[in-house]
Write an enzyme that holds these catalytic residues in place. Sequence first.
Site, PDB file in Angstrom:
ATOM      1  N   LYS A  86      -3.167  -0.811   0.432  1.00 33.75           N
ATOM      2  CA  LYS A  86      -2.099  -1.740   0.813  1.00 33.75           C
ATOM      3  C   LYS A  86      -0.840  -1.500  -0.034  1.00 33.75           C
ATOM      4  O   LYS A  86      -0.883  -0.798  -1.043  1.00 33.75           O
ATOM      5  CB  LYS A  86      -2.590  -3.185   0.659  1.00 33.75           C
ATOM      6  CG  LYS A  86      -3.839  -3.495   1.501  1.00 33.75           C
ATOM      7  CD  LYS A  86      -3.542  -3.537   2.984  1.00 33.75           C
ATOM      8  CE  LYS A  86      -4.733  -3.302   3.877  1.00 33.75           C
ATOM      9  NZ  LYS A  86      -5.806  -4.243   3.882  1.00 33.75           N
TER      10      LYS A  86
HETATM   11  C1  PLP Z   1      -6.846  -4.954   4.693  1.00 35.15           C
HETATM   12  C2  PLP Z   1      -6.776  -5.942   5.775  1.00 35.15           C
HETATM   13  C3  PLP Z   1      -7.623  -7.063   5.815  1.00 35.15           C
HETATM   14  C4  PLP Z   1      -8.758  -7.270   4.867  1.00 35.15           C
HETATM   15  O1  PLP Z   1      -8.419  -7.251   3.528  1.00 35.15           O
HETATM   16  P1  PLP Z   1      -9.521  -6.876   2.433  1.00 35.15           P
HETATM   17  O2  PLP Z   1      -8.803  -7.123   1.140  1.00 35.15           O
HETATM   18  O3  PLP Z   1      -9.886  -5.440   2.621  1.00 35.15           O
HETATM   19  O4  PLP Z   1     -10.690  -7.776   2.618  1.00 35.15           O
HETATM   20  C5  PLP Z   1      -7.439  -7.968   6.838  1.00 35.15           C
HETATM   21  N1  PLP Z   1      -6.486  -7.810   7.772  1.00 35.15           N
HETATM   22  C6  PLP Z   1      -5.660  -6.750   7.763  1.00 35.15           C
HETATM   23  C7  PLP Z   1      -4.594  -6.641   8.810  1.00 35.15           C
HETATM   24  C8  PLP Z   1      -5.786  -5.779   6.775  1.00 35.15           C
HETATM   25  O5  PLP Z   1      -4.971  -4.711   6.807  1.00 35.15           O
END
Ligand code: PLP
Length: 392
Positions: free
Chosen positions: A201
Site C-alpha cells: 500500500k
Molecule cells: C489491502 C486491501 C484490503 C485489506 O487490507 P489488509 O490490511 O491486507 O487486511 C481491503 N480492501 C482493499 C481495497 C485493499 O486494497
Amino acid sequence: MSTLSQMQPFQWRVPLSDLDYGPQEEEAVLRVLRSGWLSMGPEVGAFEAEMSSLLGSKHCLAVSSGTAALHMAMLGLGIGPGDEVIQPALNFVAAANMTEAVGAEPVFADIISLENPTIDPLSIEALMTPHTKAVVVMHYGGHACEMEEIYELCERRSVAIIEDACHAVGARWTGSATDPTSGRMLGAVGAVGCLSFFSNKNLATGEGGLLATDDDMIAETLRRLRSHGMTTLSWDRYQGHASSYDVVLHGFNYRIDEVHAALGRVQLGKLGENNRRRGELVGSYLDALEPLQDWVVPFCTSSRESAHHLMVALAPDHATRELVVQRLREVGIQSSLHYPCIPDLAAFRTRATGDLAKTREFVSRAITLPLYPTLGLADVDDVVGAIRSAVA
Ligand SMILES: *Cc1c(COP(=O)(O)O)cnc(C)c1O
C-alpha cells in the site's frame, strides 16, 4: 545474513510494487526495540494523532490490518444478521468476507464505466431495500468514488457509508460547491473509514490498518472491540492509570504494535512526496500508452486528486490482455489483476447482485502495471515497450 533476494527462487526484473524503506525506518524500529515497550503504547498514540491530523478525523484507531478495520467498522455500525450491505463487485474480497463474518449479506453493485470503475450510484440505488444497512465504497486505485451522489443517496435513507479507503490514503475529495463532504480527505467522508498499511500500500508497515470516524459513540465501541471489549489497556495499567478492567462487549485482539506504528510514522512523513511521485509516473505511463489503439486507461481524463495506488490499463479485449500478461512475465515484469469479480468467486456465487456487465468486461480486459515511488522512468518505458511489442 541472508537477504530477501537470496531467499527468493524467482526475481522479477520489475516488480508490481516495492517499498520505499531506508535508514529512517531502521532507526524507528531500533527506537522501539530500545524503548522496552513493544505492544500498543506511545508510538501507536502518536501515529494515531498524526493520522487524525492528516485525515481531519476526530478519532483514528490503528489496528492490525485493513481487514480488521473493515470487520470492526461493520460491528461498530451495528451491522448483523438480516442486514444487507451494498458494495462493489470490483473490490478486494476483504469487505465482502467481513460482511459475511458479521452475518450480514453482501449485495454486489456494478461500476460506473470502464473509464470510471468505481461503484455506480445508480446501481446502488437500484439495489437498495428496507434491509440495506450500509454501503461500502472503495476508492479504486486511489481515485474517489462519486461521493456527492452516494452521500446524498445514503443520507436520504439513513444508510451508513463505510469507506474502504485502502487505496486512497492521502487524497482529498472535491465535490461541487454545495457538496457537504467536499474538501474532506478520502477515508474521512463516510461514517467510518478503513485504511490498510499492508506492504504493497502507499503507506506500508507490513501489516496494519486504521479506522477513522468523527462519531464519539462509534469510536468508543471500536476502541473496546479492538482489545477484547476491555475498558483499560496494558499500557494504561503500566502507566499506573488503572489497575483493573471491566469487559463491556465481546471484542477481539485487533491491536497494532509499537514497531508497526513507528514504521507508519516514518512512512506518513514520506506519503505526500511519494503520492506525488506516483502521479508523475502515471503521467509517463499515459504518454507512453497513448499511441496504443483501443486501449482504455481509467481516470486518465480525471482532474480529481488521487493517491495513485495503482496503474491500470485495459487491453482492447481479453485475448490481448492474456497475450500482454504473458509477454510481461517472459521479460521479468510483474503484472496483476485488480480484481476478480467477487460474486464469480466460489464462496460468493449465491449472493445477490445487480447487472454486473461493466464489471465483468473490466475484469476481462484489465492489467495492473508496476507502480511505486522508487520506480524509474526508464522502467515505465521498459514496461510499455514490452506491451507494444506484444501487440505489434
Ligand atoms: C489491502 C486491501 C484490503 C485489506 O487490507 P489488509 O490490511 O491486507 O487486511 C481491503 N480492501 C482493499 C481495497 C485493499 O486494497
